[in-house]
Design an enzyme around this catalytic site. Structure first.
Site, PDB file in Angstrom:
ATOM      1  N   ASP A 161      -0.332  -7.924   0.512  1.00 49.09           N
ATOM      2  CA  ASP A 161       0.797  -7.366  -0.248  1.00 49.09           C
ATOM      3  C   ASP A 161       1.571  -6.300   0.534  1.00 49.09           C
ATOM      4  O   ASP A 161       1.794  -5.201   0.046  1.00 49.09           O
ATOM      5  CB  ASP A 161       0.208  -6.779  -1.549  1.00 49.09           C
ATOM      6  CG  ASP A 161       1.259  -6.273  -2.506  1.00 49.09           C
ATOM      7  OD1 ASP A 161       2.331  -6.883  -2.589  1.00 49.09           O
ATOM      8  OD2 ASP A 161       1.001  -5.244  -3.168  1.00 49.09           O
ATOM      9  N   TYR A 188      -7.381  -2.916 -11.018  1.00 51.40           N
ATOM     10  CA  TYR A 188      -6.112  -2.551 -11.650  1.00 51.40           C
ATOM     11  C   TYR A 188      -6.168  -2.726 -13.160  1.00 51.40           C
ATOM     12  O   TYR A 188      -5.476  -3.563 -13.728  1.00 51.40           O
ATOM     13  CB  TYR A 188      -4.978  -3.349 -11.000  1.00 51.40           C
ATOM     14  CG  TYR A 188      -4.710  -2.814  -9.608  1.00 51.40           C
ATOM     15  CD1 TYR A 188      -3.797  -1.779  -9.409  1.00 51.40           C
ATOM     16  CD2 TYR A 188      -5.425  -3.271  -8.509  1.00 51.40           C
ATOM     17  CE1 TYR A 188      -3.578  -1.247  -8.149  1.00 51.40           C
ATOM     18  CE2 TYR A 188      -5.215  -2.737  -7.242  1.00 51.40           C
ATOM     19  CZ  TYR A 188      -4.291  -1.727  -7.076  1.00 51.40           C
ATOM     20  OH  TYR A 188      -4.085  -1.175  -5.833  1.00 51.40           O
ATOM     21  N   GLU A 194      -8.922   1.775  -4.994  1.00 54.31           N
ATOM     22  CA  GLU A 194      -7.560   1.477  -5.459  1.00 54.31           C
ATOM     23  C   GLU A 194      -7.539   1.398  -6.975  1.00 54.31           C
ATOM     24  O   GLU A 194      -8.432   0.801  -7.580  1.00 54.31           O
ATOM     25  CB  GLU A 194      -7.057   0.125  -4.915  1.00 54.31           C
ATOM     26  CG  GLU A 194      -6.702   0.114  -3.452  1.00 54.31           C
ATOM     27  CD  GLU A 194      -6.110  -1.212  -2.984  1.00 54.31           C
ATOM     28  OE1 GLU A 194      -5.574  -1.968  -3.818  1.00 54.31           O
ATOM     29  OE2 GLU A 194      -6.204  -1.500  -1.779  1.00 54.31           O
TER      30      GLU A 194
HETATM   31  C1  GCB Z   1      -4.614  -4.659  -4.000  1.00 56.75           C
HETATM   32  C2  GCB Z   1      -4.433  -4.662  -2.524  1.00 56.75           C
HETATM   33  C3  GCB Z   1      -3.185  -3.931  -2.111  1.00 56.75           C
HETATM   34  C4  GCB Z   1      -2.043  -4.244  -3.066  1.00 56.75           C
HETATM   35  C5  GCB Z   1      -2.427  -3.808  -4.458  1.00 56.75           C
HETATM   36  C6  GCB Z   1      -1.351  -4.143  -5.483  1.00 56.75           C
HETATM   37  O1  GCB Z   1      -5.661  -4.873  -4.519  1.00 56.75           O
HETATM   38  O2  GCB Z   1      -5.546  -4.165  -1.824  1.00 56.75           O
HETATM   39  O3  GCB Z   1      -2.866  -4.299  -0.809  1.00 56.75           O
HETATM   40  O4  GCB Z   1      -0.850  -3.659  -2.682  1.00 56.75           O
HETATM   41  O5  GCB Z   1      -3.589  -4.455  -4.848  1.00 56.75           O
HETATM   42  O6  GCB Z   1      -0.546  -3.300  -5.805  1.00 56.75           O
HETATM   43  O7  GCB Z   1      -1.335  -5.285  -5.926  1.00 56.75           O
END
Ligand code: GCB
Length: 610
Positions: free
Chosen positions: A179, A479, A515
């Site tokens: 990404d 997320y 993250e």
């Molecule tokens: C992730 C990735 C990262 C992305 C992020 C996203 O898990 O490690 O490279 O930018 O999610 O915002 O989707």
């Protein structure tokens, strides 16, 4: 000679440097005949004489966003660079001359005056070669670079190239699952530098503390014309230039070791853990001939610190550390991934302002200059190799993945700021093949450096993951309320707590959330918090903070990294509006509401912890 070390080019009594940065000539290989440059030996003449489409291109910079040509932005394959430069006659006498590229993405082939010098594959890492015999001294020279941004199944990172029918005819298109935008070009400085004929090739330091005494183990390798003829004299200077330790050692088969002891050593501490973070000594290494003449001098910054880790905690100088920071990118408007010192300095000022003590170099090694500042400011770095979304594990890929870590460790092994190696981001870790593959990668890293823990940012679910057992610290990316249960802010806290607990329960290792976050369009206000608004990002953070505070009490949760420091460009997809907007700062480094919110937390955390 190509040497084994990759010491950063520095001036000294015995070394000179010349920057080749500036405006280079630039020519795009035609998509209809991509290999024409090789067939017609474009490296034997100036590009301007070869083709009137030659234009000027800044180095360092990505080329993608410099022009008004969308085809160049999305170009797949080769581009050519060249420039001329003068080399002083004095460089032709009793010296070696080296050409170093700090990074070209993704692959590069380099010629000097029409002669092939070197090939290098994998972006974000330096490469160099001795070019003494190829140069015109006291005259003009040409350097030519063919640069290829193509990503395939056996490149690191991986990608797929296919042929598409376009209105202009058939054309190659690149796809990749990671990404961030696949920027190409000469991304970091290009330097010509000299060493003496007999020269220091590499220095490796390991530091330890015994009581109040600092110990620095130094391993040196050098290249000399006569074996067993030289001596190395080492002096450790404090930050005011006073000598605080001294050592001498003799050549034994072109390498030698010595241990320096530093009574009352000033330790390297992370930012906010000590009033004087990032304390660096200077290790001055002098190579001397049998007659006692100075052959070569090199100065390396050294921070004295220890790292230790258990199944629950991470210690620096025997004090437990809680990491609070970001994932980042090398990314900005116009220059893409090109090194830009004003931007680098601004970023560190923002990192200090916000009270972060750490970040991960997601998803590739960052520039030497960026790492130097982390050493100086006491910012702890999880140093990541360029492996993202690894899939389809082949032998060739494994070898290249290992190479990327060999080159990364060779470059960054002496940095006090580097507190862990990250061997991958979000690989597909649910298979037997992944298990074996990451077992091999982790063994490779441990063979190269046992002084730092290994981690990997995992996004597979706890139950299916098969690679976590190979690392020392479990980092996980998740997320909640974004990719899962979108918009449901009341489905964050418990889920984060439960997932972190199950990672710890499965592997009995320290756990870090590497993250979490939400895309946010600056200036978009929607109350109550609704996806993409500033209110939503702030609320999502608060719900995570609640989980982190609960987890910190359990004794094995060692850090939180929000995604991302700043908005950044991605490939064109309908889920991204001008790129990934999960930044706390905009791409132009202005704060969203989230930045102020994070600042309150990070400063409060550092006060509570230290
Ligand atoms: C992730 C990735 C990262 C992305 C992020 C996203 O898990 O490690 O490279 O930018 O999610 O915002 O989707």
């Amino acid at each position: 000679v190509s040497g084994k070390g990759i010491l950063y080019p520095k001036q000294s009594e015995t070394r000179e440097t010349m920057s080749l940065d500036g405006l280079w000539n630039f020519l795009v290989s035609p998509i209809t005949d991509p290999l024409v440059g090789f067939r017609e030996t474009w490296y034997r003449d100036d590009l301007v004489n070869i083709n009137s489409d030659t234009q000027l291109m800044p180095v360092p910079s990505s080329y993608n966003d410099i022009t008004e040509d969308g085809h160049l932005r999305d170009h797949v394959g080769l581009v050519w660079y060249d420039r001329t430069f003068f080399v002083p006659s004095s460089w032709g006498i009793d010296k070696r001359v080296w050409l170093r590229f700090s990074s070209v993405s993704y692959a590069a082939q380099v010629w000097i005056n029409g002669d092939l010098v070197m090939n290098h594959e994998i972006g974000h890492l330096p490469f160099q070669k001795e070019v003494t015999s190829l140069l015109n001294y006291g005259g003009v020279n040409r350097v030519t670079v063919a640069c290829d941004n193509t990503l395939l199944q056996d490149t690191v990172p991986q990608g797929i190239v296919s042929e598409a029918d376009t209105d202009r005819g058939k054309k190659l298109v690149q796809s990749y699952t990671f990404d961030f935008f696949n920027y190409g070009g000469i991304h970091r400085p290009v330097t010509l530098y000299t060493t003496p004929i007999d020269y220091l090739d590499d220095i490796t330091v390991h530091t330890d503390i015994e009581g109040g005494t600092g110990i620095i183990k130094c391993d040196l390798t050098f290249v000399t014309e006569v074996q067993n003829s030289t001596t190395c004299v080492l002096k450790l200077l404090d930050n005011e230039g006073y000598e605080v330790a001294y050592g001498v050692c003799n050549d034994s088969n072109y390498s030698t070791s010595v241990e320096l002891t530093v009574p009352g050593a000033r330790l390297w501490w992370p930012y906010l853990m000590n009033p004087r973070p990032g304390y660096l000594y200077t290790l001055q290494v002098e190579l001397k001939s049998a007659e006692g003449d100075t052959l070569d001098v090199y100065r390396l910054p050294v921070g004295i610190r220890t790292l230790k880790w258990t199944n629950s905690s991470f210690f620096i100088n025997n004090r437990p550390v809680y990491l609070h920071g970001f994932g980042r990118h090398e990314d900005s408007d116009i220059r893409g991934k090109g090194l830009d010192l004003p931007l680098v300095m601004k970023d560190y000022n923002l990192i200090k302002w916000i009270g972060a003590n750490a970040y991960r170099t997601s998803h590739y090694p960052y520039a030497d200059e960026i790492m130097d500042l982390a050493d100086q400011m006491g910012i702890m770095i999880i140093d990541e190799c360029p492996s993202v979304d690894t899939d389809a594990f082949s032998f060739l890929l494994l070898e290249k993945h290992k190479d990327s870590l060999t080159e990364l460790i060779r470059r960054d092994k002496n940095r006090p700021s580097v507190i862990a190696w990250s061997i991958a981001n979000e690989p597909r870790t649910q298979t037997q093949a992944a298990d074996e593959y990451f077992g091999a990668v982790a063994r490779h890293v441990r063979n190269l450096d046992r002084s730092r823990p290994i981690t990997m940012s995992i996004a597979r679910w706890v139950e299916e993951d098969r690679a976590g057992k190979h690392v020392d610290i479990i980092s996980f990316n998740r997320y909640n309320a974004w990719y899962q249960n979108t918009g449901k802010l009341d489905m964050i806290t418990n889920k984060v707590i439960a997932e972190a607990r199950s990672w710890h329960a499965k592997y009995n290792k320290p756990v870090l959330m590497s993250e979490y976050g939400a895309d946010t369009q600056e200036g978009l206000h929607l109350q109550p918090g609704y996806v993409w608004s500033e209110e939503f990002q702030v609320e999502l953070m608060s719900r995570h903070f609640k989980a982190f505070d609960a987890l910190r009490k359990e004794g094995w949760f060692i850090g939180e990294f929000i995604w991302n420091f700043a908005d950044f460009k991605t490939a064109q997809v309908y889920t991204r509006v001008g790129g990934n907007k999960k930044g706390i700062f905009t791409r132009n480094r202005q704060p969203k509401a989230a930045a102020h919110h994070l600042r309150k937390r990070y400063w409060a955390l550092s006060q509570e912890l230290h």
